[in-house]
Motif scaffolding. Sequence first.
Motif, PDB file in Angstrom:
ATOM      1  N   LYS A   1      43.480 -33.216 -12.801  1.00 29.39           N
ATOM      2  CA  LYS A   1      44.446 -33.197 -12.045  1.00 29.39           C
ATOM      3  C   LYS A   1      45.724 -32.435 -12.858  1.00 29.39           C
ATOM      4  N   GLU A   2      45.885 -32.621 -14.027  1.00 29.33           N
ATOM      5  CA  GLU A   2      47.154 -31.863 -14.603  1.00 29.33           C
ATOM      6  C   GLU A   2      47.092 -30.380 -14.297  1.00 29.33           C
ATOM      7  N   SER A   3      45.784 -29.958 -14.530  1.00 22.26           N
ATOM      8  CA  SER A   3      45.455 -28.526 -14.222  1.00 22.26           C
ATOM      9  C   SER A   3      45.462 -27.888 -12.980  1.00 22.26           C
ATOM     10  N   VAL A   4      45.237 -28.603 -11.987  1.00 27.55           N
ATOM     11  CA  VAL A   4      45.241 -28.366 -10.668  1.00 27.55           C
ATOM     12  C   VAL A   4      46.451 -27.701  -9.906  1.00 27.55           C
ATOM     13  N   ASN A   5      47.674 -28.107 -10.676  1.00 29.07           N
ATOM     14  CA  ASN A   5      48.915 -27.501 -10.114  1.00 29.07           C
ATOM     15  C   ASN A   5      48.883 -25.965 -10.912  1.00 29.07           C
ATOM     16  N   GLU A   6      48.491 -25.845 -12.247  1.00 30.70           N
ATOM     17  CA  GLU A   6      48.296 -24.543 -12.793  1.00 30.70           C
ATOM     18  C   GLU A   6      47.605 -23.689 -12.090  1.00 30.70           C
ATOM     19  N   LEU A   7      46.463 -24.043 -11.599  1.00 27.47           N
ATOM     20  CA  LEU A   7      45.394 -23.208 -10.746  1.00 27.47           C
ATOM     21  C   LEU A   7      46.239 -22.807  -9.463  1.00 27.47           C
ATOM     22  N   LEU A   8      46.987 -23.513  -8.763  1.00 26.53           N
ATOM     23  CA  LEU A   8      47.595 -23.141  -7.612  1.00 26.53           C
ATOM     24  C   LEU A   8      48.671 -22.307  -7.899  1.00 26.53           C
ATOM     25  N   ARG A   9      49.500 -22.153  -8.955  1.00 33.29           N
ATOM     26  CA  ARG A   9      50.606 -21.566  -9.435  1.00 33.29           C
ATOM     27  C   ARG A   9      50.020 -20.101  -9.684  1.00 33.29           C
ATOM     28  N   GLU A  10      48.705 -20.032 -10.203  1.00 31.91           N
ATOM     29  CA  GLU A  10      48.247 -18.632 -10.599  1.00 31.91           C
ATOM     30  C   GLU A  10      47.633 -18.047  -9.451  1.00 31.91           C
ATOM     31  N   ILE A  11      47.368 -18.721  -8.237  1.00 26.96           N
ATOM     32  CA  ILE A  11      46.809 -18.229  -7.090  1.00 26.96           C
ATOM     33  C   ILE A  11      48.230 -17.484  -6.366  1.00 26.96           C
ATOM     34  N   LEU A  12      49.130 -18.378  -6.543  1.00 25.37           N
ATOM     35  CA  LEU A  12      50.662 -17.856  -5.855  1.00 25.37           C
ATOM     36  C   LEU A  12      51.161 -16.459  -6.708  1.00 25.37           C
ATOM     37  N   LEU A  13      50.712 -16.428  -7.804  1.00 23.83           N
ATOM     38  CA  LEU A  13      51.397 -15.312  -8.865  1.00 23.83           C
ATOM     39  C   LEU A  13      50.232 -14.208  -8.769  1.00 23.83           C
ATOM     40  N   SER A  14      49.232 -14.620  -8.544  1.00 28.77           N
ATOM     41  CA  SER A  14      48.206 -13.301  -8.031  1.00 28.77           C
ATOM     42  C   SER A  14      48.788 -12.483  -6.890  1.00 28.77           C
ATOM     43  N   TYR A  15      49.167 -13.052  -5.792  1.00 28.57           N
ATOM     44  CA  TYR A  15      49.695 -12.226  -4.768  1.00 28.57           C
ATOM     45  C   TYR A  15      50.920 -11.135  -5.339  1.00 28.57           C
ATOM     46  N   ARG A  16      51.651 -11.693  -6.069  1.00 32.04           N
ATOM     47  CA  ARG A  16      52.743 -11.165  -6.501  1.00 32.04           C
ATOM     48  C   ARG A  16      52.420  -9.905  -7.550  1.00 32.04           C
ATOM     49  N   VAL A  17      51.431 -10.088  -8.255  1.00 32.75           N
ATOM     50  CA  VAL A  17      50.778  -9.086  -9.256  1.00 32.75           C
ATOM     51  C   VAL A  17      50.077  -8.014  -8.148  1.00 32.75           C
ATOM     52  N   ILE A  18      49.206  -8.248  -7.403  1.00 33.70           N
ATOM     53  CA  ILE A  18      48.587  -7.508  -6.588  1.00 33.70           C
ATOM     54  C   ILE A  18      49.269  -6.807  -5.792  1.00 33.70           C
ATOM     55  N   PHE A  19      50.334  -7.187  -4.964  1.00 34.26           N
ATOM     56  CA  PHE A  19      50.983  -6.814  -3.839  1.00 34.26           C
ATOM     57  C   PHE A  19      52.480  -6.458  -4.139  1.00 34.26           C
ATOM     58  N   SER A  20      53.252  -7.569  -4.515  1.00 30.35           N
ATOM     59  CA  SER A  20      54.628  -7.661  -4.549  1.00 30.35           C
ATOM     60  C   SER A  20      55.203  -6.821  -5.553  1.00 30.35           C
ATOM     61  N   GLN A  21      54.742  -6.415  -6.854  1.00 23.84           N
ATOM     62  CA  GLN A  21      55.370  -5.738  -7.876  1.00 23.84           C
ATOM     63  C   GLN A  21      55.673  -4.211  -7.928  1.00 23.84           C
ATOM     64  N   ASN A  22      54.929  -3.699  -6.843  1.00 25.06           N
ATOM     65  CA  ASN A  22      54.742  -2.235  -6.872  1.00 25.06           C
ATOM     66  C   ASN A  22      54.941  -1.611  -5.434  1.00 25.06           C
ATOM     67  N   ARG A  23      56.027  -0.905  -5.415  1.00 20.94           N
ATOM     68  CA  ARG A  23      56.308  -0.497  -3.881  1.00 20.94           C
ATOM     69  C   ARG A  23      55.198   0.072  -3.272  1.00 20.94           C
ATOM     70  N   ARG A  24      54.470   0.934  -3.757  1.00 23.05           N
ATOM     71  CA  ARG A  24      53.208   1.681  -3.171  1.00 23.05           C
ATOM     72  C   ARG A  24      52.274   0.314  -2.879  1.00 23.05           C
ATOM     73  N   SER A  25      52.202  -0.782  -3.615  1.00 19.44           N
ATOM     74  CA  SER A  25      51.369  -1.774  -3.125  1.00 19.44           C
ATOM     75  C   SER A  25      51.810  -2.578  -2.039  1.00 19.44           C
ATOM     76  N   ARG A  26      53.151  -2.806  -1.933  1.00 23.87           N
ATOM     77  CA  ARG A  26      53.576  -3.375  -0.861  1.00 23.87           C
ATOM     78  C   ARG A  26      53.525  -2.557   0.570  1.00 23.87           C
ATOM     79  N   ALA A  27      53.368  -1.432   0.348  1.00 24.81           N
ATOM     80  CA  ALA A  27      53.072  -0.319   1.563  1.00 24.81           C
ATOM     81  C   ALA A  27      51.676  -0.697   1.882  1.00 24.81           C
ATOM     82  N   VAL A  28      50.851  -0.920   0.965  1.00 25.41           N
ATOM     83  CA  VAL A  28      49.350  -1.042   1.443  1.00 25.41           C
ATOM     84  C   VAL A  28      49.087  -2.390   2.090  1.00 25.41           C
ATOM     85  N   PHE A  29      49.889  -3.398   1.539  1.00 21.91           N
ATOM     86  CA  PHE A  29      49.675  -4.698   2.415  1.00 21.91           C
ATOM     87  C   PHE A  29      50.241  -4.611   3.828  1.00 21.91           C
ATOM     88  N   ARG A  30      51.564  -3.616   3.987  1.00 23.09           N
ATOM     89  CA  ARG A  30      51.845  -3.718   5.282  1.00 23.09           C
ATOM     90  C   ARG A  30      50.956  -3.056   6.328  1.00 23.09           C
TER      91      ARG A  30
END
Length: 406
Positions: free
Chosen positions: A260-289
């Motif tokens: 139970k204590e680590s489920v929140n950590e897993l959910l935060r990692e899922i949310l952070l992965s969107y940022r790493v894959i799409f949000s932190q790079n201008r060209r990647s944000r263009a890919v998502f669009r």
Amino acid sequence: MAPDPTFDLPWYSWWVLEQIRKQPPRLLSNYRNNINKSNEDCIGIHMVWNQIRQILLSPGPKSIDSIADTLVNHNYVDIESSYEAILSVKDLVFSVIGLQTMLYQPYFDIESPGGYRILDEMSGYHGSTRLNMYLSSDSSARSLPDFLLGFGLMLPPPNYCADGNDDDQRLFNKIKTITSRDIDAYVLSRLCGMNFQWVDSLSCHLELDKHSGTLFLYRYPSFCVSSIQQNESCSKNEGWESVLHSCAAEIHGCLPWADKESVNELLREILLSYRVIFSQNRRSRAVFRKLQPFRAIPKQGRDQSLTDFCLKKQLKYSFMPIEQEEYDLTTDFPHLRSRIAQLSNYASGKKPRSVRRLWKDRRDSPSWLAYWSALAFGLIGLLLVLIQTVLQILQYVESIQSSKRD
């Protein structure tokens, strides 16, 4: 008991109703209030939904059998001593757990009744979260974590390698850190030729089919936000924890399953992965669009927060991890470590096959600069040699012409 706060999400009621419509009518035939599946406001399903949710959130271990028995003993369902009716109640519990946790979508094969099946959302690919698509009927007596683990590693524990072969284990131990450039959407799609396929089950997030070059991504991040907030409210005695947390293993248990204590950590990692894959790079944000994560899904079934997580430079959530240029997988992505390591290794193994892609591939900046500098100096040197050769030819021609004039 208070209603399920997950229904506060604008898209969730539509999604649940769509899933209910796909299930066989017999699942609700024994419910005493005679639920009508065509009821657009979901009032009927909310009643049995909340009853199962209340049982799941009560203390103590749970199984599909024990939850079904509770429904029967409290006269929530009428089985009339029918074996088929008892199986339908268990199937109902199995379906509702899948919808309340979004770990899987139930699937009932009319031609092969019996047992428990989950929907194939990854086009035939079976990764660590989908080792089995079917469990026998007697598996319903297992505890929920043990039962769900029978399908696959839906709630991975921290720093656990699900793949047993030696190559994957070496890769797991070898890749310790990644940068956002290693696995951003621009690199994956434009340089590696990878396809993105959006799924409804959060357990499939970041599963990678190497043979087809497909990365599976969960399209409803606000469910993760809601589950985190429910758990935090429960910790402050202001509400109930999420059903997803109730499916976690006991702390210091022996199962390879998140507690139970680590489920929140897993959910935060899922949310952070969107940022790493799409949000932190201008060209990647263009890919998502250019992507269509909700293609063929009406407006009321779309999660607007997916766009926020993938495009906005800043988010309002205080529980989000700090974004960095370099991430330590053991501390920043312990639960998704195995999947991200495989993704990083897959991307690094894909080399550009054209000069254009080679020019745009700046994952390794020093190597990129060294390569193009050497190429530039080589071309300049070749050009100087060519010019010198031309000048020598011109001098030779001029000397011949001068000798003829003499």
